[in-house]
Motif scaffolding. Structure first.
Motif, PDB file in Angstrom:
ATOM      1  N   GLN A 146     -70.934  70.231  -9.136  1.00 45.62           N
ATOM      2  CA  GLN A 146     -70.949  69.658  -7.789  1.00 45.62           C
ATOM      3  C   GLN A 146     -70.269  68.286  -7.773  1.00 45.62           C
ATOM      4  OE1 GLN A 146     -71.569  71.123  -5.014  1.00 45.62           O
ATOM      5  NE2 GLN A 146     -71.318  69.263  -3.772  1.00 45.62           N
ATOM      6  N   GLU A 147     -70.543  67.507  -8.809  1.00 50.43           N
ATOM      7  CA  GLU A 147     -69.945  66.161  -8.901  1.00 50.43           C
ATOM      8  C   GLU A 147     -68.415  66.270  -9.012  1.00 50.43           C
ATOM      9  OE1 GLU A 147     -69.719  62.644 -12.181  1.00 50.43           O
ATOM     10  OE2 GLU A 147     -71.416  64.030 -12.326  1.00 50.43           O
ATOM     11  N   LEU A 148     -67.956  67.230  -9.814  1.00 42.85           N
ATOM     12  CA  LEU A 148     -66.504  67.418  -9.962  1.00 42.85           C
ATOM     13  C   LEU A 148     -65.904  67.920  -8.652  1.00 42.85           C
ATOM     14  CD1 LEU A 148     -63.899  67.467 -11.586  1.00 42.85           C
ATOM     15  CD2 LEU A 148     -64.584  69.682 -12.540  1.00 42.85           C
ATOM     16  N   LYS A 149     -66.634  68.796  -7.955  1.00 39.18           N
ATOM     17  CA  LYS A 149     -66.147  69.309  -6.671  1.00 39.18           C
ATOM     18  C   LYS A 149     -65.939  68.151  -5.695  1.00 39.18           C
ATOM     19  CE  LYS A 149     -67.351  72.608  -3.032  1.00 39.18           C
ATOM     20  NZ  LYS A 149     -68.309  73.622  -2.590  1.00 39.18           N
ATOM     21  N   GLU A 150     -66.913  67.235  -5.663  1.00 42.36           N
ATOM     22  CA  GLU A 150     -66.790  66.083  -4.757  1.00 42.36           C
ATOM     23  C   GLU A 150     -65.559  65.253  -5.102  1.00 42.36           C
ATOM     24  OE1 GLU A 150     -70.713  64.312  -4.770  1.00 42.36           O
ATOM     25  OE2 GLU A 150     -71.505  66.216  -3.990  1.00 42.36           O
ATOM     26  N   LEU A 151     -65.301  65.093  -6.394  1.00 37.22           N
ATOM     27  CA  LEU A 151     -64.107  64.331  -6.803  1.00 37.22           C
ATOM     28  C   LEU A 151     -62.834  65.067  -6.346  1.00 37.22           C
ATOM     29  CD1 LEU A 151     -62.808  62.007  -8.498  1.00 37.22           C
ATOM     30  CD2 LEU A 151     -62.824  63.587 -10.423  1.00 37.22           C
ATOM     31  N   LEU A 152     -62.823  66.381  -6.508  1.00 38.11           N
ATOM     32  CA  LEU A 152     -61.624  67.161  -6.156  1.00 38.11           C
ATOM     33  C   LEU A 152     -61.379  67.190  -4.638  1.00 38.11           C
ATOM     34  CD1 LEU A 152     -62.092  70.148  -8.621  1.00 38.11           C
ATOM     35  CD2 LEU A 152     -60.372  68.354  -8.777  1.00 38.11           C
ATOM     36  N   LEU A 153     -62.452  66.914  -3.876  1.00 35.15           N
ATOM     37  CA  LEU A 153     -62.311  66.926  -2.418  1.00 35.15           C
ATOM     38  C   LEU A 153     -61.988  65.537  -1.845  1.00 35.15           C
ATOM     39  CD1 LEU A 153     -65.137  69.425  -1.422  1.00 35.15           C
ATOM     40  CD2 LEU A 153     -62.666  69.772  -1.392  1.00 35.15           C
ATOM     41  N   LYS A 154     -61.895  64.540  -2.727  1.00 31.11           N
ATOM     42  CA  LYS A 154     -61.637  63.160  -2.263  1.00 31.11           C
ATOM     43  C   LYS A 154     -60.264  63.011  -1.643  1.00 31.11           C
ATOM     44  CE  LYS A 154     -64.543  59.805  -4.461  1.00 31.11           C
ATOM     45  NZ  LYS A 154     -64.794  59.060  -5.667  1.00 31.11           N
ATOM     46  N   SER A 181     -49.480  70.147  -9.521  1.00 28.89           N
ATOM     47  CA  SER A 181     -50.919  70.351  -9.762  1.00 28.89           C
ATOM     48  C   SER A 181     -51.447  69.260 -10.691  1.00 28.89           C
ATOM     49  CB  SER A 181     -51.176  71.717 -10.404  1.00 28.89           C
ATOM     50  OG  SER A 181     -50.741  72.741  -9.555  1.00 28.89           O
ATOM     51  N   LEU A 182     -50.699  68.989 -11.757  1.00 24.46           N
ATOM     52  CA  LEU A 182     -51.121  67.951 -12.700  1.00 24.46           C
ATOM     53  C   LEU A 182     -51.096  66.581 -12.018  1.00 24.46           C
ATOM     54  CD1 LEU A 182     -52.063  67.524 -15.563  1.00 24.46           C
ATOM     55  CD2 LEU A 182     -49.686  67.264 -16.283  1.00 24.46           C
ATOM     56  N   ALA A 183     -50.072  66.328 -11.219  1.00 20.85           N
ATOM     57  CA  ALA A 183     -49.970  65.042 -10.513  1.00 20.85           C
ATOM     58  C   ALA A 183     -51.152  64.866  -9.552  1.00 20.85           C
ATOM     59  CB  ALA A 183     -48.652  64.965  -9.752  1.00 20.85           C
ATOM     60  N   PHE A 184     -51.558  65.970  -8.903  1.00 21.52           N
ATOM     61  CA  PHE A 184     -52.710  65.899  -7.990  1.00 21.52           C
ATOM     62  C   PHE A 184     -53.975  65.507  -8.755  1.00 21.52           C
ATOM     63  CE2 PHE A 184     -56.452  68.328  -6.495  1.00 21.52           C
ATOM     64  CZ  PHE A 184     -56.702  67.626  -5.316  1.00 21.52           C
ATOM     65  N   LEU A 185     -54.200  66.145  -9.906  1.00 19.50           N
ATOM     66  CA  LEU A 185     -55.411  65.825 -10.696  1.00 19.50           C
ATOM     67  C   LEU A 185     -55.330  64.388 -11.223  1.00 19.50           C
ATOM     68  CD1 LEU A 185     -55.780  69.221 -12.595  1.00 19.50           C
ATOM     69  CD2 LEU A 185     -57.078  68.434 -10.601  1.00 19.50           C
ATOM     70  N   ASN A 186     -54.155  63.973 -11.652  1.00 23.07           N
ATOM     71  CA  ASN A 186     -53.966  62.586 -12.117  1.00 23.07           C
ATOM     72  C   ASN A 186     -54.272  61.610 -10.987  1.00 23.07           C
ATOM     73  OD1 ASN A 186     -51.068  63.244 -14.259  1.00 23.07           O
ATOM     74  ND2 ASN A 186     -53.244  63.449 -14.666  1.00 23.07           N
ATOM     75  N   SER A 187     -53.864  61.962  -9.764  1.00 27.33           N
ATOM     76  CA  SER A 187     -54.064  61.054  -8.629  1.00 27.33           C
ATOM     77  C   SER A 187     -55.549  60.845  -8.321  1.00 27.33           C
ATOM     78  CB  SER A 187     -53.337  61.572  -7.385  1.00 27.33           C
ATOM     79  OG  SER A 187     -54.075  62.641  -6.816  1.00 27.33           O
ATOM     80  N   LEU A 188     -56.392  61.786  -8.783  1.00 25.02           N
ATOM     81  CA  LEU A 188     -57.846  61.647  -8.586  1.00 25.02           C
ATOM     82  C   LEU A 188     -58.486  60.899  -9.757  1.00 25.02           C
ATOM     83  CD1 LEU A 188     -58.624  65.259  -7.334  1.00 25.02           C
ATOM     84  CD2 LEU A 188     -58.411  63.196  -5.948  1.00 25.02           C
ATOM     85  N   GLY A 189     -57.647  60.489 -10.706  1.00 25.78           N
ATOM     86  CA  GLY A 189     -58.152  59.716 -11.843  1.00 25.78           C
ATOM     87  C   GLY A 189     -58.444  60.558 -13.067  1.00 25.78           C
ATOM     88  N   LEU A 190     -58.120  61.854 -13.025  1.00 22.25           N
ATOM     89  CA  LEU A 190     -58.350  62.710 -14.202  1.00 22.25           C
ATOM     90  C   LEU A 190     -57.099  62.661 -15.080  1.00 22.25           C
ATOM     91  CD1 LEU A 190     -59.915  65.792 -12.386  1.00 22.25           C
ATOM     92  CD2 LEU A 190     -61.128  64.021 -13.666  1.00 22.25           C
ATOM     93  N   ILE A 214     -64.204  67.556 -19.171  1.00 19.60           N
ATOM     94  CA  ILE A 214     -63.515  68.666 -18.483  1.00 19.60           C
ATOM     95  C   ILE A 214     -62.352  69.119 -19.342  1.00 19.60           C
ATOM     96  CG2 ILE A 214     -62.137  69.256 -16.441  1.00 19.60           C
ATOM     97  CD1 ILE A 214     -63.481  66.897 -15.024  1.00 19.60           C
ATOM     98  N   ASP A 215     -62.058  70.422 -19.285  1.00 12.21           N
ATOM     99  CA  ASP A 215     -60.854  70.938 -19.938  1.00 12.21           C
ATOM    100  C   ASP A 215     -59.878  71.438 -18.881  1.00 12.21           C
ATOM    101  OD1 ASP A 215     -61.850  70.463 -22.455  1.00 12.21           O
ATOM    102  OD2 ASP A 215     -62.648  72.487 -22.707  1.00 12.21           O
ATOM    103  N   LEU A 216     -58.599  71.212 -19.137  1.00  7.88           N
ATOM    104  CA  LEU A 216     -57.545  71.749 -18.287  1.00  7.88           C
ATOM    105  C   LEU A 216     -57.001  72.994 -18.980  1.00  7.88           C
ATOM    106  CD1 LEU A 216     -55.795  71.103 -15.748  1.00  7.88           C
ATOM    107  CD2 LEU A 216     -54.159  70.054 -17.322  1.00  7.88           C
ATOM    108  N   ILE A 217     -56.984  74.111 -18.266  1.00  6.11           N
ATOM    109  CA  ILE A 217     -56.542  75.375 -18.866  1.00  6.11           C
ATOM    110  C   ILE A 217     -55.191  75.746 -18.241  1.00  6.11           C
ATOM    111  CG2 ILE A 217     -57.245  77.760 -19.372  1.00  6.11           C
ATOM    112  CD1 ILE A 217     -59.360  75.761 -20.233  1.00  6.11           C
ATOM    113  N   LEU A 218     -54.196  75.965 -19.078  1.00  5.92           N
ATOM    114  CA  LEU A 218     -52.852  76.266 -18.587  1.00  5.92           C
ATOM    115  C   LEU A 218     -52.619  77.774 -18.640  1.00  5.92           C
ATOM    116  CD1 LEU A 218     -50.993  73.370 -20.465  1.00  5.92           C
ATOM    117  CD2 LEU A 218     -52.014  73.340 -18.188  1.00  5.92           C
ATOM    118  N   LEU A 219     -52.397  78.367 -17.465  1.00  7.32           N
ATOM    119  CA  LEU A 219     -52.322  79.838 -17.382  1.00  7.32           C
ATOM    120  C   LEU A 219     -51.086  80.304 -16.632  1.00  7.32           C
ATOM    121  CD1 LEU A 219     -55.992  80.538 -16.206  1.00  7.32           C
ATOM    122  CD2 LEU A 219     -55.097  80.812 -18.521  1.00  7.32           C
ATOM    123  N   ARG A 220     -50.761  81.565 -16.767  1.00  6.72           N
ATOM    124  CA  ARG A 220     -49.787  82.187 -15.860  1.00  6.72           C
ATOM    125  C   ARG A 220     -50.439  82.252 -14.494  1.00  6.72           C
ATOM    126  NH1 ARG A 220     -45.724  86.798 -16.948  1.00  6.72           N
ATOM    127  NH2 ARG A 220     -46.156  86.979 -14.731  1.00  6.72           N
TER     128      ARG A 220
END
Ligand code: PRP
Length: 204
Positions: free
Chosen positions: A196-204, A20-29, A47-53
């Motif tokens: 919406q802008e973040l959604k577009e980035l996550l869908l790249k 999951s972290l690698a995926f977000l990193n691959s989008l430049g986050l 943006i904040d990354l929240i680490l959960l169960r």
């Protein structure tokens, strides 16, 4: 303390965490680890990354607390909570299977009638048994499901299987697959500035 920054939740530790972290990193986050804190700030976005169960993630998303999350399809379906799937991801592939001891007298799926099945997925198991007209006793537990047959808490289990190594280690074998699963990117319908802008980035 109210924090209006956009938030993405991922699993803190387990099958989905690293990918999951690698995926977000691959989008430049890029996120900075912050000691033992379960909230990590993004270095280049607000943006904040929240680490959960992982089993808590559907609750956070459906209640609008985190804007996006990466979750296993198995967990999302088990929790039966409102979330919009916006992308299927190519990792955390596994299946939810009913398994029995190697030397079990249970030979077919129908032999599960009247038997005890331990699981951390009681809702998915219940739906599957009802659909197939089998009446078993579901024993809901929180983990270490594979030890329940040898300790005689159950006659079968219903659990996640990826490599199959954990089943083998406990002399268990799969009987039937009830769900194929992979990681999903989910969101909710809460409108927020920048979402919406973040959604577009996550869908790249
Ligand atoms: C699952 C499951 C098994 C293991 C199976 O646990 O409960 O213990 O993975 O994987 P394998 O087939 O590769 O051996 P998971 O790591 O998902 O943790 P949890 O179910 O306890 O949250």
């Amino acid at each position: 303390m109210k924090n209006d920054r956009l938030k993405i939740a991922i699993q803190k530790k387990g099958r989905l965490s690293e990918a999951s972290l690698a995926f977000l990193n691959s989008l430049g986050l890029k996120f900075t680890p912050n000691g033992h804190s379960l909230i990590q700030k993004c270095e280049n976005k607000d943006i904040d990354l929240i680490l959960l169960r992982d089993d808590d993630i559907p609750e956070y998303v459906s209640r609008g607390v985190t804007d996006f999350a990466i979750i296993g399809q198995n967990v999302l379906l088990e929790k039966k909570m409102e979330a919009e799937v916006i992308r299927e991801l190519d990792f955390a592939k596994c299946r939810l299977a009913i398994a029995i001891p190697e030397d079990s007298l249970i030979k077919t799926f129908r032999d599960l009638e009247g038997e005890r099945i331990a699981t951390t997925y009681p809702n998915l198991l219940k739906d599957y048994l009802i659909k197939n007209n089998i009446n078993s006793a579901i024993i809901p537990i929180s983990g270490s499901v594979e030890i329940t047959p040898e300790l005689n808490l159950a006659d079968a289990i219903c659990d996640v299987v990826q490599t199959g190594n954990t089943l083998k280690a406990h002399n268990l074998k799969p009987l039937v697959t009830i769900l194929e699963s992979k990681a999903l990117l989910i969101t909710n319908n809460v409108v927020k500035k920048g979402k919406q802008e973040l959604k577009e980035l996550l869908l790249k």
